[in-house]
Design a protein around this motif. Structure first.
Motif, short mmCIF file in Angstrom:
data_model
loop_
_atom_site.label_atom_id
_atom_site.label_comp_id
_atom_site.label_asym_id
_atom_site.label_seq_id
_atom_site.Cartn_x
_atom_site.Cartn_y
_atom_site.Cartn_z
N TYR A 11 -6.15 55.69 -0.74
CA TYR A 11 -6.07 54.54 -1.30
C TYR A 11 -6.41 53.04 -0.18
CZ TYR A 11 -4.69 57.54 -5.36
OH TYR A 11 -4.71 58.78 -5.92
N ARG A 12 -6.76 52.79 -1.03
CA ARG A 12 -7.06 51.55 0.32
C ARG A 12 -6.16 50.06 -0.94
NH1 ARG A 12 -12.57 50.65 2.33
NH2 ARG A 12 -13.08 51.06 0.52
N CYS A 13 -5.72 48.98 -0.49
CA CYS A 13 -5.25 47.85 -1.40
C CYS A 13 -6.26 46.72 -1.47
CB CYS A 13 -3.89 47.66 -0.48
SG CYS A 13 -3.66 45.60 -1.14
N LYS A 14 -6.22 46.47 -3.28
CA LYS A 14 -8.13 45.51 -3.63
C LYS A 14 -6.84 44.41 -2.75
CE LYS A 14 -8.43 47.70 -7.54
NZ LYS A 14 -8.09 47.94 -8.98
N ALA A 15 -5.57 43.79 -2.36
CA ALA A 15 -5.92 42.16 -1.41
C ALA A 15 -5.03 42.60 0.07
CB ALA A 15 -4.35 42.25 -2.00
N CYS A 16 -4.96 43.27 0.92
CA CYS A 16 -4.51 43.12 1.80
C CYS A 16 -5.38 43.90 2.44
CB CYS A 16 -2.98 43.74 2.34
SG CYS A 16 -2.92 45.38 2.37
N GLY A 17 -5.99 45.14 2.01
CA GLY A 17 -7.03 46.01 3.05
C GLY A 17 -5.96 47.56 3.25
N PHE A 57 3.00 46.02 19.82
CA PHE A 57 2.69 47.84 19.38
C PHE A 57 1.11 48.18 19.25
CE2 PHE A 57 2.50 45.08 16.14
CZ PHE A 57 1.37 45.60 14.79
N SER A 58 0.74 49.11 19.37
CA SER A 58 -1.11 49.38 18.80
C SER A 58 -1.08 50.94 17.95
CB SER A 58 -1.08 50.23 20.33
OG SER A 58 -0.48 51.82 20.60
N THR A 59 -2.03 50.60 16.82
CA THR A 59 -2.61 50.82 15.97
C THR A 59 -3.83 50.45 15.70
OG1 THR A 59 -2.03 51.54 13.59
CG2 THR A 59 -2.23 49.28 13.84
N GLU A 60 -5.07 50.99 15.61
CA GLU A 60 -6.13 50.62 15.42
C GLU A 60 -6.69 50.20 14.09
OE1 GLU A 60 -8.58 51.29 17.12
OE2 GLU A 60 -7.26 52.51 19.42
N LEU A 61 -7.06 48.85 13.76
CA LEU A 61 -7.33 48.35 12.80
C LEU A 61 -8.66 48.84 12.19
CD1 LEU A 61 -6.93 44.67 14.13
CD2 LEU A 61 -5.12 46.20 12.64
N VAL A 62 -8.59 49.32 10.88
CA VAL A 62 -9.32 49.87 9.56
C VAL A 62 -10.55 49.27 9.56
CG1 VAL A 62 -10.24 50.09 7.85
CG2 VAL A 62 -7.61 49.97 8.01
N PRO A 63 -12.08 49.88 10.21
CA PRO A 63 -12.76 49.01 10.99
C PRO A 63 -13.42 48.44 8.67
CG PRO A 63 -13.43 51.51 11.12
CD PRO A 63 -11.73 50.89 10.36
N ALA A 64 -15.02 47.64 8.82
CA ALA A 64 -15.47 47.73 7.41
C ALA A 64 -16.34 48.47 7.17
CB ALA A 64 -16.28 46.43 7.58
N GLY A 65 -16.83 48.54 5.86
CA GLY A 65 -17.42 49.86 5.78
C GLY A 65 -17.17 51.15 5.03
N ILE A 66 -15.31 51.85 5.14
CA ILE A 66 -15.19 52.52 5.29
C ILE A 66 -15.70 53.13 3.83
CG2 ILE A 66 -13.06 54.08 4.94
CD1 ILE A 66 -13.88 53.56 7.97
N ASP A 109 -15.41 60.42 6.99
CA ASP A 109 -15.85 60.77 8.38
C ASP A 109 -16.59 58.78 8.72
OD1 ASP A 109 -16.11 63.62 8.63
OD2 ASP A 109 -17.79 63.48 6.50
N ASP A 110 -16.11 58.25 8.28
CA ASP A 110 -16.55 56.93 8.53
C ASP A 110 -15.65 56.15 9.73
OD1 ASP A 110 -18.63 57.19 7.06
OD2 ASP A 110 -17.79 56.05 5.29
N TRP A 111 -14.99 57.33 9.56
CA TRP A 111 -13.32 56.21 10.94
C TRP A 111 -12.80 57.52 11.74
CZ3 TRP A 111 -8.48 53.25 10.03
CH2 TRP A 111 -8.16 52.96 10.90
N TRP A 112 -12.86 57.50 12.61
CA TRP A 112 -12.45 59.44 14.09
C TRP A 112 -10.72 58.86 13.79
CZ3 TRP A 112 -8.67 58.07 17.44
CH2 TRP A 112 -8.53 56.80 18.50
#
Length: 263
Positions: free
Chosen positions: A27-33, A161-170, A174-177
């Motif tokens: 699920y993706r948040c409509k507000a913060c992504g 800290f490190s964590t990858e940020l969600v790219p656009a267009g997901i 398969d759109d993000w490793w």
């Protein structure tokens, strides 16, 4: 589904096979992504081995983060203070930082401490908070992002800290490793907005390189300087100019030897 970060509505985006056996909704948040899975009932199975075999970048990541973290400490924090590596895995990063003169300790409730034994959170008497907490590749594992952040802040007011940020267009897994459903461990995927929200809720500032390295802290620092230091080559060059700190290796050896004789 309600977003675990900002409590707004989240919409279904896709399903994926987690651990190659469970059909799990994302699920993706409509507000913060922020992207989250449905409630992760499979975690006990996913953490049968704390470090997944797919994490082939474990060694190189620790080595790369050494100069970057060193630069952050020298520019924004007291290098003579105590530090903690949260979710520190085998203790490799703690050992590397101690070898470079920083009084680091490891915390991890899931993984055995192999490289920094005697320098775990249970080995240090710390009445005050640590100067800085590091948490590399931890945030994407958190079933309770807000609650776990509060637990981190009990150790230190500042978190690098490190964590990858969600790219656009997901649209699919398969759109993000970084989804890595095969491991079942990546259940919380952040955006700049979701991490900013977590920081602001607690009266803290959020800094980021816009990709994978971030800092939450009550301190006002230069955004431009922070982004510059997140460049590995810049951080390494700065380390060469600054010079290597006095290693704690000999001191640690004597301490461990003393403890062995006391058994």
């Amino acid at each position: 589904m309600i977003c675990k970060v900002c409590k707004q509505d989240s919409s279904f985006i896709f399903s994926a096979q987690v651990l190659n056996k469970y059909t799990v909704d994302y699920y993706r948040c409509k507000a913060c992504g922020f992207i989250q899975t449905e409630e992760p009932y499979w975690l006990a199975e996913a953490y049968a081995s704390a470090i997944t075999s797919l994490d082939i970048g474990l060694l190189s990541r620790n080595i790369t983060l050494l100069p970057t973290t060193t630069a952050v400490i020298h520019n924004f924090f007291n290098a003579s203070a105590k530090f903690i590596d949260y979710g520190g895995g085998y203790g490799m990063f703690t050992r590397l930082m101690r070898d470079h003169g920083f009084d680091f300790y490891r915390q991890d409730i899931y993984c055995e401490n192999l490289f920094a034994k005697n320098f775990d959170i249970t080995d240090v008497e710390q009445r005050e908070k640590f100067e800085l907490l590091t948490a590399f590749e931890v945030f994407e594992h958190l079933a309770d992002p807000a609650g776990e952040l509060d637990r981190m802040l009990q150790y230190s007011d500042s978190i690098f800290f490190s964590t990858e940020l969600v790219p656009a267009g997901i649209k699919t897994k398969d759109d993000w490793w970084y989804f890595m459903p095969e491991t079942g461990q990546h259940i919380a995927l952040h955006t700049t907005d979701s991490l900013t929200h977590l920081a602001k809720q607690r009266g803290l500032y959020f800094y980021s390189n816009g990709k994978n390295l971030h800092l939450i802290t009550p301190r006002r620092i230069s955004t431009a300087t922070f982004k510059l230091l997140m460049n590995y080559r810049v951080a390494k060059l700065m380390g060469m100019i600054k010079g290597k700190g006095k290693t704690l290796m000999d001191k640690d050896y004597q301490l461990v030897l003393q403890k062995m004789h006391q058994r």
